[in-house]
Motif scaffolding. Structure first.
Motif, PDB file in Angstrom:
ATOM      1  N   LEU A  99       0.803  -1.215   0.000  1.00  0.00           N
ATOM      2  CA  LEU A  99       0.000   0.000   0.000  1.00  0.00           C
ATOM      3  C   LEU A  99       0.839   1.268   0.000  1.00  0.00           C
ATOM      4  CD1 LEU A  99      -2.926  -0.935   2.427  1.00  0.00           C
ATOM      5  CD2 LEU A  99      -3.010  -0.680  -0.068  1.00  0.00           C
ATOM      6  N   ASP A 100       2.024   1.225   0.615  1.00  0.00           N
ATOM      7  CA  ASP A 100       2.801   2.461   0.718  1.00  0.00           C
ATOM      8  C   ASP A 100       3.361   2.928  -0.620  1.00  0.00           C
ATOM      9  OD1 ASP A 100       4.569   0.327   0.606  1.00  0.00           O
ATOM     10  OD2 ASP A 100       6.053   1.281   1.887  1.00  0.00           O
ATOM     11  N   VAL A 101       3.390   2.039  -1.628  1.00  0.00           N
ATOM     12  CA  VAL A 101       3.855   2.457  -2.955  1.00  0.00           C
ATOM     13  C   VAL A 101       2.779   2.290  -4.030  1.00  0.00           C
ATOM     14  CG1 VAL A 101       6.286   2.003  -2.462  1.00  0.00           C
ATOM     15  CG2 VAL A 101       4.868   0.181  -3.440  1.00  0.00           C
ATOM     16  N   ALA A 102       1.605   1.775  -3.657  1.00  0.00           N
ATOM     17  CA  ALA A 102       0.543   1.529  -4.641  1.00  0.00           C
ATOM     18  C   ALA A 102       0.179   2.815  -5.371  1.00  0.00           C
ATOM     19  CB  ALA A 102      -0.692   0.965  -3.952  1.00  0.00           C
ATOM     20  N   ARG A 130       8.704  15.404 -13.189  1.00  0.00           N
ATOM     21  CA  ARG A 130       9.554  15.108 -14.348  1.00  0.00           C
ATOM     22  C   ARG A 130      10.966  14.807 -13.858  1.00  0.00           C
ATOM     23  NH1 ARG A 130       8.797  17.332 -20.079  1.00  0.00           N
ATOM     24  NH2 ARG A 130      10.554  16.414 -21.178  1.00  0.00           N
ATOM     25  N   ILE A 131      11.554  13.720 -14.365  1.00  0.00           N
ATOM     26  CA  ILE A 131      12.902  13.330 -13.964  1.00  0.00           C
ATOM     27  C   ILE A 131      13.904  14.033 -14.861  1.00  0.00           C
ATOM     28  CG2 ILE A 131      14.465  11.409 -13.520  1.00  0.00           C
ATOM     29  CD1 ILE A 131      11.917  11.403 -11.819  1.00  0.00           C
ATOM     30  N   SER A 132      14.750  14.848 -14.274  1.00  0.00           N
ATOM     31  CA  SER A 132      15.747  15.576 -15.053  1.00  0.00           C
ATOM     32  C   SER A 132      16.892  14.654 -15.436  1.00  0.00           C
ATOM     33  CB  SER A 132      16.288  16.759 -14.247  1.00  0.00           C
ATOM     34  OG  SER A 132      17.081  16.299 -13.165  1.00  0.00           O
ATOM     35  N   SER A 133      17.657  15.071 -16.442  1.00  0.00           N
ATOM     36  CA  SER A 133      18.801  14.268 -16.881  1.00  0.00           C
ATOM     37  C   SER A 133      19.780  14.042 -15.744  1.00  0.00           C
ATOM     38  CB  SER A 133      19.509  14.955 -18.048  1.00  0.00           C
ATOM     39  OG  SER A 133      18.674  15.013 -19.180  1.00  0.00           O
ATOM     40  N   ALA A 134      19.924  15.040 -14.863  1.00  0.00           N
ATOM     41  CA  ALA A 134      20.875  14.925 -13.758  1.00  0.00           C
ATOM     42  C   ALA A 134      20.456  13.881 -12.739  1.00  0.00           C
ATOM     43  CB  ALA A 134      21.028  16.284 -13.077  1.00  0.00           C
ATOM     44  N   ASN A 135      19.157  13.545 -12.692  1.00  0.00           N
ATOM     45  CA  ASN A 135      18.656  12.598 -11.694  1.00  0.00           C
ATOM     46  C   ASN A 135      18.417  11.191 -12.231  1.00  0.00           C
ATOM     47  OD1 ASN A 135      18.620  14.519  -9.630  1.00  0.00           O
ATOM     48  ND2 ASN A 135      16.604  15.257 -10.231  1.00  0.00           N
ATOM     49  N   LYS A 136      18.659  10.960 -13.527  1.00  0.00           N
ATOM     50  CA  LYS A 136      18.318   9.665 -14.111  1.00  0.00           C
ATOM     51  C   LYS A 136      19.261   8.544 -13.695  1.00  0.00           C
ATOM     52  CE  LYS A 136      15.692  11.591 -17.915  1.00  0.00           C
ATOM     53  NZ  LYS A 136      15.608  11.912 -19.333  1.00  0.00           N
ATOM     54  N   SER A 137      20.391   8.909 -13.090  1.00  0.00           N
ATOM     55  CA  SER A 137      21.292   7.882 -12.586  1.00  0.00           C
ATOM     56  C   SER A 137      20.939   7.470 -11.164  1.00  0.00           C
ATOM     57  CB  SER A 137      22.741   8.383 -12.625  1.00  0.00           C
ATOM     58  OG  SER A 137      22.895   9.539 -11.810  1.00  0.00           O
ATOM     59  N   GLY A 138      19.933   8.112 -10.565  1.00  0.00           N
ATOM     60  CA  GLY A 138      19.531   7.795  -9.207  1.00  0.00           C
ATOM     61  C   GLY A 138      18.703   6.530  -9.138  1.00  0.00           C
ATOM     62  N   PRO A 139      18.576   5.924  -7.929  1.00  0.00           N
ATOM     63  CA  PRO A 139      17.834   4.666  -7.775  1.00  0.00           C
ATOM     64  C   PRO A 139      16.337   4.861  -7.937  1.00  0.00           C
ATOM     65  CG  PRO A 139      18.543   5.476  -5.636  1.00  0.00           C
ATOM     66  CD  PRO A 139      19.186   6.362  -6.665  1.00  0.00           C
ATOM     67  N   PHE A 140      15.677   3.890  -8.547  1.00  0.00           N
ATOM     68  CA  PHE A 140      14.237   3.925  -8.760  1.00  0.00           C
ATOM     69  C   PHE A 140      13.537   3.274  -7.572  1.00  0.00           C
ATOM     70  CE2 PHE A 140      10.527   1.581 -10.670  1.00  0.00           C
ATOM     71  CZ  PHE A 140       9.700   2.694 -10.752  1.00  0.00           C
ATOM     72  N   VAL A 141      12.774   4.064  -6.840  1.00  0.00           N
ATOM     73  CA  VAL A 141      11.995   3.653  -5.668  1.00  0.00           C
ATOM     74  C   VAL A 141      12.718   2.621  -4.799  1.00  0.00           C
ATOM     75  CG1 VAL A 141       9.741   4.276  -6.599  1.00  0.00           C
ATOM     76  CG2 VAL A 141      10.626   2.022  -7.072  1.00  0.00           C
ATOM     77  N   GLY A 142      13.945   2.938  -4.427  1.00  0.00           N
ATOM     78  CA  GLY A 142      14.687   2.112  -3.487  1.00  0.00           C
ATOM     79  C   GLY A 142      15.272   0.836  -4.038  1.00  0.00           C
ATOM     80  N   SER A 143      15.158   0.617  -5.346  1.00  0.00           N
ATOM     81  CA  SER A 143      15.711  -0.604  -5.947  1.00  0.00           C
ATOM     82  C   SER A 143      17.137  -0.362  -6.417  1.00  0.00           C
ATOM     83  CB  SER A 143      14.841  -1.038  -7.131  1.00  0.00           C
ATOM     84  OG  SER A 143      15.071  -0.201  -8.250  1.00  0.00           O
ATOM     85  N   MET A 237      19.591  -7.509 -10.658  1.00  0.00           N
ATOM     86  CA  MET A 237      20.593  -6.449 -10.596  1.00  0.00           C
ATOM     87  C   MET A 237      21.287  -6.519  -9.245  1.00  0.00           C
ATOM     88  SD  MET A 237      21.879  -3.867 -12.402  1.00  0.00           S
ATOM     89  CE  MET A 237      20.697  -2.968 -13.443  1.00  0.00           C
ATOM     90  N   SER A 238      22.584  -6.804  -9.260  1.00  0.00           N
ATOM     91  CA  SER A 238      23.380  -6.897  -8.043  1.00  0.00           C
ATOM     92  C   SER A 238      24.300  -5.693  -7.945  1.00  0.00           C
ATOM     93  CB  SER A 238      24.225  -8.179  -8.043  1.00  0.00           C
ATOM     94  OG  SER A 238      23.392  -9.328  -8.077  1.00  0.00           O
ATOM     95  N   ASN A 239      24.277  -5.035  -6.793  1.00  0.00           N
ATOM     96  CA  ASN A 239      25.116  -3.865  -6.558  1.00  0.00           C
ATOM     97  C   ASN A 239      26.357  -4.315  -5.791  1.00  0.00           C
ATOM     98  OD1 ASN A 239      26.235  -1.440  -5.354  1.00  0.00           O
ATOM     99  ND2 ASN A 239      24.334  -0.412  -5.952  1.00  0.00           N
ATOM    100  N   HIS A 240      27.533  -4.132  -6.401  1.00  0.00           N
ATOM    101  CA  HIS A 240      28.770  -4.616  -5.800  1.00  0.00           C
ATOM    102  C   HIS A 240      29.299  -3.687  -4.715  1.00  0.00           C
ATOM    103  CE1 HIS A 240      28.938  -7.722  -8.851  1.00  0.00           C
ATOM    104  NE2 HIS A 240      28.747  -6.798  -9.782  1.00  0.00           N
ATOM    105  N   GLU A 241      28.777  -2.470  -4.643  1.00  0.00           N
ATOM    106  CA  GLU A 241      29.247  -1.525  -3.642  1.00  0.00           C
ATOM    107  C   GLU A 241      28.486  -1.646  -2.329  1.00  0.00           C
ATOM    108  OE1 GLU A 241      29.343   2.427  -5.216  1.00  0.00           O
ATOM    109  OE2 GLU A 241      31.187   2.035  -6.354  1.00  0.00           O
ATOM    110  N   ASN A 242      27.170  -1.873  -2.395  1.00  0.00           N
ATOM    111  CA  ASN A 242      26.391  -1.909  -1.152  1.00  0.00           C
ATOM    112  C   ASN A 242      25.884  -3.301  -0.779  1.00  0.00           C
ATOM    113  OD1 ASN A 242      24.133  -2.381  -2.796  1.00  0.00           O
ATOM    114  ND2 ASN A 242      23.499  -0.232  -2.785  1.00  0.00           N
ATOM    115  N   GLY A 243      26.131  -4.303  -1.624  1.00  0.00           N
ATOM    116  CA  GLY A 243      25.735  -5.666  -1.315  1.00  0.00           C
ATOM    117  C   GLY A 243      24.259  -5.967  -1.488  1.00  0.00           C
ATOM    118  N   LYS A 244      23.499  -5.032  -2.067  1.00  0.00           N
ATOM    119  CA  LYS A 244      22.072  -5.236  -2.261  1.00  0.00           C
ATOM    120  C   LYS A 244      21.800  -5.801  -3.657  1.00  0.00           C
ATOM    121  CE  LYS A 244      20.809  -1.294   0.683  1.00  0.00           C
ATOM    122  NZ  LYS A 244      20.082   0.001   0.718  1.00  0.00           N
ATOM    123  N   LYS A 245      20.610  -6.377  -3.824  1.00  0.00           N
ATOM    124  CA  LYS A 245      20.203  -6.819  -5.158  1.00  0.00           C
ATOM    125  C   LYS A 245      18.694  -6.651  -5.315  1.00  0.00           C
ATOM    126  CE  LYS A 245      19.549 -11.774  -4.194  1.00  0.00           C
ATOM    127  NZ  LYS A 245      19.991 -13.146  -4.555  1.00  0.00           N
TER     128      LYS A 245
END
Length: 273
Positions: A99-102, A130-143, A237-245
């Motif tokens: 529900l918190d992301v629905a 709107r997502i700016s070009s500068a922000n498109k490298s950021g994580p999508f909803v915590g993933s 998608m596995s992140n080698h810097e933070n150990g998350k996937k």
């Protein structure tokens, strides 16, 4: 969708699939011309993923933190193929649970030769951002997927160089370096593994601006639809810097459902839920 994966996602993505039948043996430029050879490989991959029209799938997103704790989300994903010279595909992701992301929705209009357009709808504030070009490298909803990972990976967005052929699991792959040519990428380069027999995308390594390996995307479980359109069952998608996937598990693919560009208009985001 033109390109590869995901056109995901995506690509999307860019990653969605390819045809293994009705194609002649591929003749590639020589290894002595790695730029031409790399481009020819991705063009062949792209040629095998045309004509599907539009697509729908249910998705399960599984997030695993560095300690191994797991959370899950359910969402819907739709795409519309565009064939214009400078146009990429359209895609829409809508979260249904929890529900918190629905109702959270990401709309992407991909292009060649100019930045993609992306909009994020946040139901809690009833606002389209709107997502700016500068922000498109950021994580999508915590993933572990960035916004740019979820746009169609059109051929013209990168420059290419063939590196080598090598085993990838129990198969043989072309290994190609692609360098983002679009504004605002969080990556200096990406290394992609493309199957030499069916030209399916198998893996992508993403390198950060400090030239270290940041993430690895693996694509698996391909299945055949529409007598030659292949789609994966899982992206991890596995992140080698933070150990998350983050895993995206695809369910209930449907094609040619009658979607139009009106279904991917920014004004439709508030109705996506």
């Amino acid at each position: 969708m033109t390109g590869s994966f995901a056109k995901l996602l995506a690509a999307t993505a860019a990653t969605w699939a390819l045809c293994t039948t009705a194609f002649a043996d591929v003749t590639l430029p020589p290894e002595s011309d790695p730029a031409a050879r790399g481009l020819a490989i991705v063009e062949e991959m792209d040629a095998r993923d045309r004509g599907w029209g539009d697509a729908y799938a249910d998705l399960k997103m599984v997030l695993t933190n560095a300690a191994g704790a797991i959370s899950e989300r359910q969402l819907r994903f739709t795409m519309l193929e565009r064939t214009g010279e400078n146009e990429g595909d359209l895609s829409l992701m809508v979260f249904d649970r929890p529900l918190d992301v629905a109702g959270t929705a990401l709309l992407t209009h991909a292009y060649v030769g100019k930045p993609d357009d992306q909009w994020l709808y946040l139901p809690a504030v009833k606002r389209v951002k709107r997502i700016s070009s500068a922000n498109k490298s950021g994580p999508f909803v915590g993933s572990e997927f960035a916004f740019e990972d979820l746009a169609a990976q059109e051929i013209g967005k990168f420059t290419y160089s063939w590196l080598r052929d090598e085993p990838c699991g129990d198969r043989e792959c072309h290994v190609v370096e692609r360098v983002p040519a679009y504004e605002g990428s969080g990556y200096t380069r990406q290394i992609v593994w493309i199957d030499t027999s069916d030209y399916l995308l198998r893996k992508i390594d993403y390198y950060a601006r400090k030239s270290s390996l940041l993430k690895t995307l693996t694509i698996s479980g391909y299945e055949n639809y529409l007598e030659g359109i292949w789609r994966p069952r899982e992206l991890e998608m596995s992140n080698h810097e933070n150990g998350k996937k983050t895993q995206l598990i695809w369910q209930d693919y449907r094609f040619r459902t009658g979607l139009t560009e009106n279904d991917f208009a920014p004004a439709s985001l508030e109705r996506a839920r």
